[in-house]
Scaffold this motif. Structure first.
Motif, PDB file in Angstrom:
ATOM      1  N   ARG A  37       0.830  -1.201   0.000  1.00 52.56           N
ATOM      2  CA  ARG A  37       0.000   0.000   0.000  1.00 52.56           C
ATOM      3  C   ARG A  37       0.865   1.253   0.000  1.00 52.56           C
ATOM      4  NH1 ARG A  37      -3.484  -0.013  -2.768  1.00 52.56           N
ATOM      5  NH2 ARG A  37      -4.238   1.935  -1.956  1.00 52.56           N
ATOM      6  N   ARG A  38       1.901   1.245   0.827  1.00 52.21           N
ATOM      7  CA  ARG A  38       2.782   2.418   0.886  1.00 52.21           C
ATOM      8  C   ARG A  38       3.471   2.636  -0.465  1.00 52.21           C
ATOM      9  NH1 ARG A  38       6.166   1.532   5.530  1.00 52.21           N
ATOM     10  NH2 ARG A  38       7.512   0.288   4.197  1.00 52.21           N
ATOM     11  N   LEU A  39       3.944   1.543  -1.081  1.00 52.24           N
ATOM     12  CA  LEU A  39       4.624   1.658  -2.363  1.00 52.24           C
ATOM     13  C   LEU A  39       3.652   2.121  -3.449  1.00 52.24           C
ATOM     14  CD1 LEU A  39       7.292   1.284  -3.846  1.00 52.24           C
ATOM     15  CD2 LEU A  39       6.680  -1.113  -4.227  1.00 52.24           C
ATOM     16  N   THR A  40       2.431   1.593  -3.441  1.00 53.75           N
ATOM     17  CA  THR A  40       1.423   1.998  -4.424  1.00 53.75           C
ATOM     18  C   THR A  40       1.137   3.488  -4.321  1.00 53.75           C
ATOM     19  OG1 THR A  40       0.388  -0.186  -4.449  1.00 53.75           O
ATOM     20  CG2 THR A  40      -0.961   1.652  -5.193  1.00 53.75           C
ATOM     21  N   TRP A  41       0.895   3.958  -3.117  1.00 50.48           N
ATOM     22  CA  TRP A  41       0.612   5.387  -2.924  1.00 50.48           C
ATOM     23  C   TRP A  41       1.776   6.253  -3.395  1.00 50.48           C
ATOM     24  CZ3 TRP A  41      -1.185   4.029   2.628  1.00 50.48           C
ATOM     25  CH2 TRP A  41      -2.519   3.624   2.607  1.00 50.48           C
ATOM     26  N   LYS A  42       3.000   5.840  -3.030  1.00 49.73           N
ATOM     27  CA  LYS A  42       4.146   6.671  -3.371  1.00 49.73           C
ATOM     28  C   LYS A  42       4.404   6.695  -4.871  1.00 49.73           C
ATOM     29  CE  LYS A  42       7.594   6.974  -0.414  1.00 49.73           C
ATOM     30  NZ  LYS A  42       8.680   6.661   0.542  1.00 49.73           N
ATOM     31  N   VAL A  43       4.176   5.564  -5.562  1.00 48.03           N
ATOM     32  CA  VAL A  43       4.338   5.556  -7.012  1.00 48.03           C
ATOM     33  C   VAL A  43       3.289   6.463  -7.658  1.00 48.03           C
ATOM     34  CG1 VAL A  43       4.154   4.134  -9.095  1.00 48.03           C
ATOM     35  CG2 VAL A  43       5.452   3.301  -7.132  1.00 48.03           C
ATOM     36  N   GLN A  44       2.042   6.385  -7.205  1.00 47.74           N
ATOM     37  CA  GLN A  44       1.003   7.271  -7.733  1.00 47.74           C
ATOM     38  C   GLN A  44       1.377   8.733  -7.527  1.00 47.74           C
ATOM     39  OE1 GLN A  44      -2.499   5.537  -5.654  1.00 47.74           O
ATOM     40  NE2 GLN A  44      -3.486   5.705  -7.644  1.00 47.74           N
ATOM     41  N   GLU A  45       1.776   9.072  -6.314  1.00 45.25           N
ATOM     42  CA  GLU A  45       2.113  10.461  -6.006  1.00 45.25           C
ATOM     43  C   GLU A  45       3.323  10.919  -6.815  1.00 45.25           C
ATOM     44  OE1 GLU A  45       2.581  10.185  -1.801  1.00 45.25           O
ATOM     45  OE2 GLU A  45       0.416  10.263  -1.400  1.00 45.25           O
ATOM     46  N   ASP A  46       4.334  10.056  -6.961  1.00 44.07           N
ATOM     47  CA  ASP A  46       5.542  10.412  -7.687  1.00 44.07           C
ATOM     48  C   ASP A  46       5.241  10.616  -9.167  1.00 44.07           C
ATOM     49  OD1 ASP A  46       8.660  10.510  -7.475  1.00 44.07           O
ATOM     50  OD2 ASP A  46       8.282   9.198  -9.184  1.00 44.07           O
ATOM     51  N   PHE A  47       4.438   9.727  -9.749  1.00 45.97           N
ATOM     52  CA  PHE A  47       4.098   9.868 -11.166  1.00 45.97           C
ATOM     53  C   PHE A  47       3.363  11.175 -11.417  1.00 45.97           C
ATOM     54  CE2 PHE A  47       0.865   9.600 -14.471  1.00 45.97           C
ATOM     55  CZ  PHE A  47       1.656   9.370 -15.589  1.00 45.97           C
ATOM     56  N   HIS A  48       2.334  11.453 -10.634  1.00 45.53           N
ATOM     57  CA  HIS A  48       1.531  12.650 -10.885  1.00 45.53           C
ATOM     58  C   HIS A  48       2.329  13.926 -10.618  1.00 45.53           C
ATOM     59  CE1 HIS A  48      -1.664   9.598 -10.738  1.00 45.53           C
ATOM     60  NE2 HIS A  48      -2.320  10.421 -11.535  1.00 45.53           N
ATOM     61  N   ALA A  49       3.166  13.913  -9.574  1.00 42.21           N
ATOM     62  CA  ALA A  49       3.990  15.095  -9.288  1.00 42.21           C
ATOM     63  C   ALA A  49       4.989  15.344 -10.417  1.00 42.21           C
ATOM     64  CB  ALA A  49       4.718  14.911  -7.961  1.00 42.21           C
ATOM     65  N   SER A  50       5.590  14.275 -10.937  1.00 41.73           N
ATOM     66  CA  SER A  50       6.598  14.438 -11.986  1.00 41.73           C
ATOM     67  C   SER A  50       5.983  14.858 -13.324  1.00 41.73           C
ATOM     68  CB  SER A  50       7.390  13.132 -12.171  1.00 41.73           C
ATOM     69  OG  SER A  50       6.551  12.098 -12.647  1.00 41.73           O
ATOM     70  N   HIS A  51       4.650  14.686 -13.470  1.00 46.99           N
ATOM     71  CA  HIS A  51       3.976  15.082 -14.705  1.00 46.99           C
ATOM     72  C   HIS A  51       3.053  16.290 -14.508  1.00 46.99           C
ATOM     73  CE1 HIS A  51       5.404  11.099 -15.821  1.00 46.99           C
ATOM     74  NE2 HIS A  51       5.149  11.401 -17.082  1.00 46.99           N
TER      75      HIS A  51
END
Length: 199
Positions: free
Chosen positions: A173-187
């Motif tokens: 769950r932590r990894l899923t959230w962080k990947v989502q947040e990282d992708f959207h922030a980087s785009h």
């Protein structure tokens, strides 16, 4: 010899399967490019786990300390992120010994991690949307101290499987959230709200 093949009555195997999804507010092409560039997002998003590069597509992860019945282990596993094939990304275990970690721990546990991620473009009103659906089959073999094997077999098995589910739920769950947040922030995109896991 890998622990999974050991003929030792103290070795217990715990298995679990899990599935979840990540909602990405973008078309499949930029999501795929992001996942392909794992050398950036994987280390950022796996924190606070310790991550060490392992070859061109691999990483050695120290997951933290976990235990049951007073028996604790700090597992380190090697994972290889295979290049995507027809929209499918796979993450597999790097064999013990190839990770260069402390060989003294190899006799305590053995991990078989098989994950797949699939990009699923979805219809959304007024925006592009891609669902990243992932599945995980996880098997863990642990050589338990002799005293634990004196406990009832069903108690040892059920408590081990419960601990495994807790570990995977917490980390995934932590990894899923962080990947989502990282992708959207980087785009430069707004991140979808966090959602409950499907398992």
């Amino acid at each position: 010899m890998a622990l999974r093949h050991a003929d030792d009555p103290r070795v217990r195997c715990y298995r679990s399967s899990f599935a979840d999804l990540m909602e990405m507010r973008a078309a499949a092409e930029p999501v795929g490019r992001y996942l392909d560039s794992h050398e950036g997002w994987f280390r950022r998003c796996a924190s606070p786990m310790t991550v060490t590069p392992l070859g061109a597509n691999g990483y050695c992860l120290t997951l933290g300390r976990f235990g049951n019945f007073g028996f604790e282990v700090e597992p380190t596993i090697g994972l290889e992120l295979l290049p995507q094939s027809q929209g499918i990304y796979r993450i597999v275990t790097v064999p013990n010994g190839a990770t260069g970690t402390d060989s003294g721990l190899e006799g305590l546990y053995d991990v078989d991690f098989q994950a797949s991620l699939r990009l699923d473009p979805a219809a959304a009103q007024d925006e592009e949307l891609t669902l990243v659906r992932w599945e995980l089959d996880l098997s863990v073999w642990i050589r338990l101290p002799g005293v634990i094997t004196l406990l009832p077999e069903n108690l040892v098995q059920s408590s081990g499987e419960h601990l495994l589910r807790q570990i995977v739920r917490q980390i995934s769950r932590r990894l899923t959230w962080k990947v989502q947040e990282d992708f959207h922030a980087s785009h430069g995109l707004d991140c979808p709200p966090r959602r409950r896991a499907q398992f």
